[in-house]
Design an enzyme around this catalytic site. Structure first.
Site, PDB file in Angstrom:
ATOM      1  N   LYS A   1       0.808  -1.185   0.000  1.00 55.58           N
ATOM      2  CA  LYS A   1       0.000   0.000   0.000  1.00 55.58           C
ATOM      3  C   LYS A   1       0.857   1.257   0.000  1.00 55.58           C
ATOM      4  O   LYS A   1       0.419   2.322  -0.416  1.00 55.58           O
ATOM      5  CB  LYS A   1      -0.889   0.026   1.252  1.00 55.58           C
ATOM      6  CG  LYS A   1      -1.805  -1.154   1.403  1.00 55.58           C
ATOM      7  CD  LYS A   1      -2.546  -1.104   2.750  1.00 55.58           C
ATOM      8  CE  LYS A   1      -3.314  -2.381   2.993  1.00 55.58           C
ATOM      9  NZ  LYS A   1      -3.854  -2.415   4.353  1.00 55.58           N
TER      10      LYS A   1
ATOM     11  N   GLU B   1       8.121   1.751  -5.754  1.00 55.49           N
ATOM     12  CA  GLU B   1       8.176   1.343  -4.354  1.00 55.49           C
ATOM     13  C   GLU B   1       8.349   2.573  -3.478  1.00 55.49           C
ATOM     14  O   GLU B   1       8.937   3.572  -3.897  1.00 55.49           O
ATOM     15  CB  GLU B   1       9.341   0.363  -4.172  1.00 55.49           C
ATOM     16  CG  GLU B   1       9.521  -0.199  -2.794  1.00 55.49           C
ATOM     17  CD  GLU B   1       8.353  -1.028  -2.289  1.00 55.49           C
ATOM     18  OE1 GLU B   1       7.306  -0.419  -1.973  1.00 55.49           O
ATOM     19  OE2 GLU B   1       8.478  -2.245  -2.165  1.00 55.49           O
TER      20      GLU B   1
ATOM     21  N   ASP C   1      14.535  -1.217   1.903  1.00 55.22           N
ATOM     22  CA  ASP C   1      15.250  -1.390   3.162  1.00 55.22           C
ATOM     23  C   ASP C   1      16.179  -2.592   3.022  1.00 55.22           C
ATOM     24  O   ASP C   1      17.288  -2.463   2.523  1.00 55.22           O
ATOM     25  CB  ASP C   1      14.241  -1.548   4.301  1.00 55.22           C
ATOM     26  CG  ASP C   1      14.864  -1.500   5.688  1.00 55.22           C
ATOM     27  OD1 ASP C   1      16.104  -1.417   5.801  1.00 55.22           O
ATOM     28  OD2 ASP C   1      14.111  -1.556   6.672  1.00 55.22           O
TER      29      ASP C   1
ATOM     30  N   LYS D   1      17.191   3.008   1.751  1.00 54.21           N
ATOM     31  CA  LYS D   1      17.862   2.911   3.044  1.00 54.21           C
ATOM     32  C   LYS D   1      19.014   1.907   2.898  1.00 54.21           C
ATOM     33  O   LYS D   1      18.904   0.749   3.288  1.00 54.21           O
ATOM     34  CB  LYS D   1      16.865   2.445   4.105  1.00 54.21           C
ATOM     35  CG  LYS D   1      17.346   2.625   5.525  1.00 54.21           C
ATOM     36  CD  LYS D   1      16.398   2.013   6.542  1.00 54.21           C
ATOM     37  CE  LYS D   1      15.128   2.802   6.713  1.00 54.21           C
ATOM     38  NZ  LYS D   1      14.317   2.290   7.849  1.00 54.21           N
TER      39      LYS D   1
ATOM     40  N   PHE E   1      13.293   4.605  11.641  1.00 61.60           N
ATOM     41  CA  PHE E   1      11.949   4.209  11.227  1.00 61.60           C
ATOM     42  C   PHE E   1      11.186   5.452  10.812  1.00 61.60           C
ATOM     43  O   PHE E   1      10.859   6.295  11.638  1.00 61.60           O
ATOM     44  CB  PHE E   1      11.225   3.459  12.343  1.00 61.60           C
ATOM     45  CG  PHE E   1      10.076   2.661  11.811  1.00 61.60           C
ATOM     46  CD1 PHE E   1      10.293   1.412  11.259  1.00 61.60           C
ATOM     47  CD2 PHE E   1       8.790   3.167  11.819  1.00 61.60           C
ATOM     48  CE1 PHE E   1       9.243   0.675  10.731  1.00 61.60           C
ATOM     49  CE2 PHE E   1       7.729   2.447  11.302  1.00 61.60           C
ATOM     50  CZ  PHE E   1       7.960   1.191  10.755  1.00 61.60           C
TER      51      PHE E   1
ATOM     52  N   ASP F   1       4.204   3.553   6.648  1.00 65.56           N
ATOM     53  CA  ASP F   1       3.371   3.393   7.836  1.00 65.56           C
ATOM     54  C   ASP F   1       4.107   2.703   8.970  1.00 65.56           C
ATOM     55  O   ASP F   1       5.162   2.101   8.789  1.00 65.56           O
ATOM     56  CB  ASP F   1       2.133   2.555   7.487  1.00 65.56           C
ATOM     57  CG  ASP F   1       2.444   1.070   7.361  1.00 65.56           C
ATOM     58  OD1 ASP F   1       1.851   0.270   8.111  1.00 65.56           O
ATOM     59  OD2 ASP F   1       3.292   0.695   6.524  1.00 65.56           O
TER      60      ASP F   1
ATOM     61  N   ARG G   1       0.325   6.784   7.252  1.00 65.51           N
ATOM     62  CA  ARG G   1       0.475   6.835   5.791  1.00 65.51           C
ATOM     63  C   ARG G   1      -0.013   8.164   5.220  1.00 65.51           C
ATOM     64  O   ARG G   1       0.464   8.611   4.183  1.00 65.51           O
ATOM     65  CB  ARG G   1      -0.338   5.723   5.124  1.00 65.51           C
ATOM     66  CG  ARG G   1       0.168   4.341   5.324  1.00 65.51           C
ATOM     67  CD  ARG G   1      -0.613   3.372   4.430  1.00 65.51           C
ATOM     68  NE  ARG G   1      -0.452   1.999   4.814  1.00 65.51           N
ATOM     69  CZ  ARG G   1       0.546   1.216   4.446  1.00 65.51           C
ATOM     70  NH1 ARG G   1       1.512   1.707   3.705  1.00 65.51           N
ATOM     71  NH2 ARG G   1       0.600  -0.042   4.826  1.00 65.51           N
TER      72      ARG G   1
END
EC number: 2.4.2.8
Length: 180
Positions: free
Chosen positions: A43, A99, A103, A131, A152, A159, A165
């Site tokens: 999402k 995307e 990560d 990242k 984070f 999210d 989000r």
């Protein structure tokens, strides 16, 4: 209300729109006359994709996938699950995965290899955020708007537990929020 959970803002909405516009212009040059298939990884990539397509001035098609490797936490589980596959036949197509963030890289490595196996003509990756410190597999995005620190982050599609989000910017989530 949500702002109180944010440690610091990394990128404003204006910053994100500016970089996304630049990427759209680059994709216009790179794919002029090719009709690429943009595959949005749901999402999180929805706001990025919605902004990006406004700035691509050549024919494109879109499709969507739901892929999971987090399961609701802050650390990737390492297992990639396809929850919704594309509806489009990708054989012979130029595919660009859209995307929100790369990560560990596991998800996109899996998707790239899967689409190569399905005989896509080319498979590229465009990400809003990269990242590199989190990477555990050998994969790089072809198009990156921003490199981000190993913190984070939430907002603009990103999210924590399906929350944040809808923030129009991207910020670092306070540790006490996800370390409860």
């Amino acid at each position: 209300m949500l702002e109180k959970d944010i440690k610091k803002i990394l990128f404003s909405q204006e910053d994100i729109v500016t970089k996304t516009k630049e990427l759209g212009q680059q994709l216009t040059k790179d794919y002029a006359g090719k009709n690429p298939l943009l595959v949005c990884v749901l999402k999180g990539a929805v706001p990025f994709m919605a902004e990006l397509i406004k700035h691509i001035d050549t024919h494109i098609e879109m499709d969507f996938m739901v892929v999971s490797s987090y399961g609701g936490g802050t650390v990737s589980s390492g297992e990639v699950k396809i929850l919704k596959d594309v509806d489009t036949n990708i054989e012979g197509r130029d595919v660009i995965f859209i995307e929100d963030i790369i990560d560990t890289g596991r998800t996109l490595l899996y998707l790239r290899d899967m689409f190569k196996y399905r005989k896509a003509s080319s498979v590229k990756i465009a990400t809003l955020f990269d990242k590199p410190e989190g990477r555990v597999v050998d994969i790089e995005a072809d198009y990156v708007c921003y490199d981000v620190p190993n913190e984070f982050i939430v907002g603009f599609g990103l999210d924590y537990d399906e929350k944040y989000r809808n923030l129009p910017y991207v910020g670092v989530l306070k540790e006490e929020i996800y370390n409860k």
